[in-house]
Design a protein around this motif. Structure first.
Motif, PDB file in Angstrom:
ATOM      1  N   ILE A 176       0.439  -0.957  -0.337  1.00 30.18           N
ATOM      2  CA  ILE A 176       0.218   0.111   0.102  1.00 30.18           C
ATOM      3  C   ILE A 176       0.942   1.153  -0.289  1.00 30.18           C
ATOM      4  O   ILE A 176       1.664   1.342   0.718  1.00 30.18           O
ATOM      5  CB  ILE A 176      -0.765  -0.298   1.298  1.00 30.18           C
ATOM      6  CG1 ILE A 176      -1.690  -1.186   1.821  1.00 30.18           C
ATOM      7  CG2 ILE A 176      -1.929   0.992   1.709  1.00 30.18           C
ATOM      8  CD1 ILE A 176      -2.631  -1.228   2.520  1.00 30.18           C
ATOM      9  N   ILE A 177       0.626   2.418  -0.866  1.00 32.64           N
ATOM     10  CA  ILE A 177       1.142   3.095  -0.820  1.00 32.64           C
ATOM     11  C   ILE A 177       0.930   4.292  -0.820  1.00 32.64           C
ATOM     12  O   ILE A 177      -0.443   4.434  -1.020  1.00 32.64           O
ATOM     13  CB  ILE A 177       2.182   3.211  -2.540  1.00 32.64           C
ATOM     14  CG1 ILE A 177       1.521   3.267  -3.389  1.00 32.64           C
ATOM     15  CG2 ILE A 177       3.463   2.571  -2.320  1.00 32.64           C
ATOM     16  CD1 ILE A 177       2.565   3.520  -4.868  1.00 32.64           C
ATOM     17  N   PRO A 178       1.333   5.420  -0.371  1.00 33.43           N
ATOM     18  CA  PRO A 178       0.811   6.837  -0.002  1.00 33.43           C
ATOM     19  C   PRO A 178      -1.186   6.513  -0.064  1.00 33.43           C
ATOM     20  O   PRO A 178      -1.384   7.066  -1.144  1.00 33.43           O
ATOM     21  CB  PRO A 178       1.404   7.918  -0.357  1.00 33.43           C
ATOM     22  CG  PRO A 178       3.233   7.405  -0.430  1.00 33.43           C
ATOM     23  CD  PRO A 178       2.901   6.155  -0.826  1.00 33.43           C
TER      24      PRO A 178
ATOM     25  N   VAL B 144       1.641  -7.705   4.296  1.00 32.05           N
ATOM     26  CA  VAL B 144       0.914  -6.904   4.086  1.00 32.05           C
ATOM     27  C   VAL B 144       2.695  -5.558   4.258  1.00 32.05           C
ATOM     28  O   VAL B 144       2.932  -5.796   5.306  1.00 32.05           O
ATOM     29  CB  VAL B 144      -0.306  -5.877   4.790  1.00 32.05           C
ATOM     30  CG1 VAL B 144      -0.663  -4.777   4.574  1.00 32.05           C
ATOM     31  CG2 VAL B 144      -1.107  -7.107   4.569  1.00 32.05           C
ATOM     32  N   ALA B 145       2.576  -4.386   3.198  1.00 26.96           N
ATOM     33  CA  ALA B 145       3.880  -3.377   3.402  1.00 26.96           C
ATOM     34  C   ALA B 145       2.837  -1.877   3.387  1.00 26.96           C
ATOM     35  O   ALA B 145       2.662  -2.260   2.211  1.00 26.96           O
ATOM     36  CB  ALA B 145       5.022  -3.916   2.914  1.00 26.96           C
ATOM     37  N   VAL B 146       3.144  -1.188   4.162  1.00 20.49           N
ATOM     38  CA  VAL B 146       2.928   0.034   3.661  1.00 20.49           C
ATOM     39  C   VAL B 146       4.135   1.084   3.707  1.00 20.49           C
ATOM     40  O   VAL B 146       4.620   0.742   4.220  1.00 20.49           O
ATOM     41  CB  VAL B 146       1.940   0.502   4.777  1.00 20.49           C
ATOM     42  CG1 VAL B 146       0.699  -0.675   4.787  1.00 20.49           C
ATOM     43  CG2 VAL B 146       2.640   0.657   6.129  1.00 20.49           C
ATOM     44  N   SER B 147       3.347   2.569   2.877  1.00 24.61           N
ATOM     45  CA  SER B 147       3.912   3.657   2.989  1.00 24.61           C
ATOM     46  C   SER B 147       3.729   4.550   2.998  1.00 24.61           C
ATOM     47  O   SER B 147       2.597   5.148   3.066  1.00 24.61           O
ATOM     48  CB  SER B 147       4.861   3.339   2.070  1.00 24.61           C
ATOM     49  OG  SER B 147       6.228   4.897   2.097  1.00 24.61           O
ATOM     50  N   ASP B 148       3.757   5.488   4.320  1.00 25.33           N
ATOM     51  CA  ASP B 148       3.113   7.062   4.785  1.00 25.33           C
ATOM     52  C   ASP B 148       1.816   6.891   4.531  1.00 25.33           C
ATOM     53  O   ASP B 148       1.439   7.580   3.549  1.00 25.33           O
ATOM     54  CB  ASP B 148       4.493   8.110   3.013  1.00 25.33           C
ATOM     55  CG  ASP B 148       5.433   8.023   2.986  1.00 25.33           C
ATOM     56  OD1 ASP B 148       5.851   8.121   4.348  1.00 25.33           O
ATOM     57  OD2 ASP B 148       5.936   8.714   2.528  1.00 25.33           O
ATOM     58  N   SER B 149       1.282   6.348   5.388  1.00 25.53           N
ATOM     59  CA  SER B 149       0.047   6.280   5.180  1.00 25.53           C
ATOM     60  C   SER B 149      -0.623   6.105   7.042  1.00 25.53           C
ATOM     61  O   SER B 149       0.496   6.559   7.951  1.00 25.53           O
ATOM     62  CB  SER B 149      -0.760   5.499   4.449  1.00 25.53           C
ATOM     63  OG  SER B 149      -0.645   3.965   4.689  1.00 25.53           O
TER      64      SER B 149
ATOM     65  N   PRO C  65       3.215  13.091   4.726  1.00 25.01           N
ATOM     66  CA  PRO C  65       3.691  13.556   4.565  1.00 25.01           C
ATOM     67  C   PRO C  65       3.925  15.147   4.668  1.00 25.01           C
ATOM     68  O   PRO C  65       5.230  15.806   5.160  1.00 25.01           O
ATOM     69  CB  PRO C  65       4.404  13.147   2.897  1.00 25.01           C
ATOM     70  CG  PRO C  65       3.891  11.596   3.361  1.00 25.01           C
ATOM     71  CD  PRO C  65       2.913  12.233   4.035  1.00 25.01           C
ATOM     72  N   ALA C  66       3.015  15.686   3.800  1.00 20.20           N
ATOM     73  CA  ALA C  66       2.849  17.103   4.171  1.00 20.20           C
ATOM     74  C   ALA C  66       2.700  17.857   5.657  1.00 20.20           C
ATOM     75  O   ALA C  66       4.372  18.578   5.361  1.00 20.20           O
ATOM     76  CB  ALA C  66       1.346  17.270   3.625  1.00 20.20           C
ATOM     77  N   LEU C  67       1.805  17.536   5.969  1.00 18.99           N
ATOM     78  CA  LEU C  67       2.535  17.149   7.878  1.00 18.99           C
ATOM     79  C   LEU C  67       2.886  17.674   8.104  1.00 18.99           C
ATOM     80  O   LEU C  67       4.246  17.600   9.340  1.00 18.99           O
ATOM     81  CB  LEU C  67       1.100  17.053   8.242  1.00 18.99           C
ATOM     82  CG  LEU C  67      -0.019  16.902   8.063  1.00 18.99           C
ATOM     83  CD1 LEU C  67      -1.481  16.614   8.678  1.00 18.99           C
ATOM     84  CD2 LEU C  67      -0.814  18.455   7.681  1.00 18.99           C
ATOM     85  N   VAL C  68       4.506  16.789   8.302  1.00 19.22           N
ATOM     86  CA  VAL C  68       5.563  15.942   8.848  1.00 19.22           C
ATOM     87  C   VAL C  68       6.539  17.057   8.098  1.00 19.22           C
ATOM     88  O   VAL C  68       7.227  17.889   9.127  1.00 19.22           O
ATOM     89  CB  VAL C  68       6.203  14.610   8.576  1.00 19.22           C
ATOM     90  CG1 VAL C  68       7.353  14.710   8.929  1.00 19.22           C
ATOM     91  CG2 VAL C  68       5.268  13.751   9.019  1.00 19.22           C
TER      92      VAL C  68
END
Length: 343
Positions: A134-136, A153-158, A201-204
């Motif tokens: 799952i990507i952003p 499962v592997a996720v990124s930036d969510s 990512p935008a918030l960080v």
């Protein structure tokens, strides 16, 4: 019923026996090459693969799954594959999966609403996949996306970070590098064009920008928010051009930086002589824009490969550490859109 050809004889695709005959091996050897379950000598495997290619033979995926419990496919789930980050990460996932003999099924969530994620979860339960990347996907939550039990499962930036093995670019490091670069050039404050408020990512990036300015004793200016597109960067630029005190702008991605530079150019504001601009991502165009863009590089290629690695580790029953996400370093790439103020 099979289709007919010639005198009504049924046509069929090449069989495992056809491949075995052409390669000069047994049907069992062809099966072993197809499943990858048992070792086969390199020269034998090469002959079998060449025969498969020549005949157009493709192993039956369902039958293979019955034999070894695997479909040889991983799913890739995201909202808006066409965005730059998603597209580059997808390319890397597909490339890394292919190196391990896996295909990738793309699953697009059409809208960011919670019901769309529930529909996606239902669709996933019908898919013949061994794992999922799952990507952003900022609107996905453990409640809105209930995944099949036991799925790798592997996720990124969510918002799923912490619930599944994950990979993230070091957003804090990248934002600090951008702000420190501009402060080091002598700018007394730095404005920020942020990404959408529902993007982690935008918030960080925005939070890091604000905290870094406060540590320097600078009161952060009002954030101008975009939606990652060049158009929104252009609109943000139209808001900023009326303030002659602005000398530096940190944009949350490169595309918004390009839009900003266009707006500045239309108002005869020079980059970097009048206003310095820093982006984030280092997409391919950044090095060829006019002037070439100073930006923070995040390695989408490595992010995609690490996501596949995490899925494969789970499929191999590897116990993954719970020390947090895999953190991919970011890097400041200094080009020609930044300079000391009033140069």
């Amino acid at each position: 019923m099979p289709s007919g050809a010639g005198r009504g004889r049924p046509t069929r695709g090449p069989s495992i026996a056809d491949v075995a005959r052409l390669a000069g091996v047994s049907a069992q050897t062809v099966s072993r090459v197809s499943t990858g379950a048992d070792p086969v000598r390199d020269d034998t495997r090469d002959r079998v693969l060449a025969a498969m290619h020549q005949l157009g033979y493709s192993p039956n995926r369902a039958a293979r799954a019955l034999r070894n419990g695997r479909f040889g496919t991983i799913g890739l789930l995201a909202h808006r594959f066409g965005r730059t980050g998603e597209a580059l990460t997808t390319e890397a996932v597909v490339e890394a999966a292919a190196e391990h003999g896996l295909s990738v099924t793309l699953l697009d969530v059409h809208t960011p609403e919670p019901d769309s994620w529930k529909d996606a979860a239902h669709t996933l339960s019908q898919q013949s996949i061994d794992g999922l990347v799952i990507i952003p996907s900022q609107q996905a939550t453990p409640d809105s996306l209930v995944l099949p039990a036991g799925l790798a499962v592997a996720v990124s930036d969510s918002r799923l970070l912490g619930h599944y093995p994950s990979v993230v670019a070091d957003q804090i490091q990248g934002s600090e590098l951008a702000v420190e670069h501009l402060l080091g050039l002598g700018h007394h404050t730095i404005h920020h064009i942020a990404g959408p408020a529902d993007s982690e990512p935008a918030l960080v990036r925005a939070s890091t920008w604000e905290q870094r300015l406060r540590r320097a004793g600078i009161r952060p200016p009002q954030v101008v928010r975009g939606d990652w597109s060049a158009r929104s960067g252009y609109a943000a630029g139209q808001q900023l051009v009326g303030d002659d005190s602005i000398t530096a702008v940190y944009c949350a991605n490169d595309e918004m930086a390009f839009g900003l530079i266009r707006a500045l150019h239309e108002h005869r504001i020079r980059v970097p002589q009048d206003v310095s601009v820093v982006g984030f991502d280092d997409i391919a165009l950044s090095g060829y824009s006019s002037p070439p863009l100073t930006t923070v590089r995040q390695d989408f290629h490595q992010i995609g490969r690490e996501l596949v690695r995490l899925v494969l580790a789970q499929l191999g029953a590897e116990k993954l550490p719970r020390s947090g996400p895999v953190l991919i370093p970011t890097e400041l790439i200094v080009r020609e859109t930044t300079a000391p103020p009033g140069r």
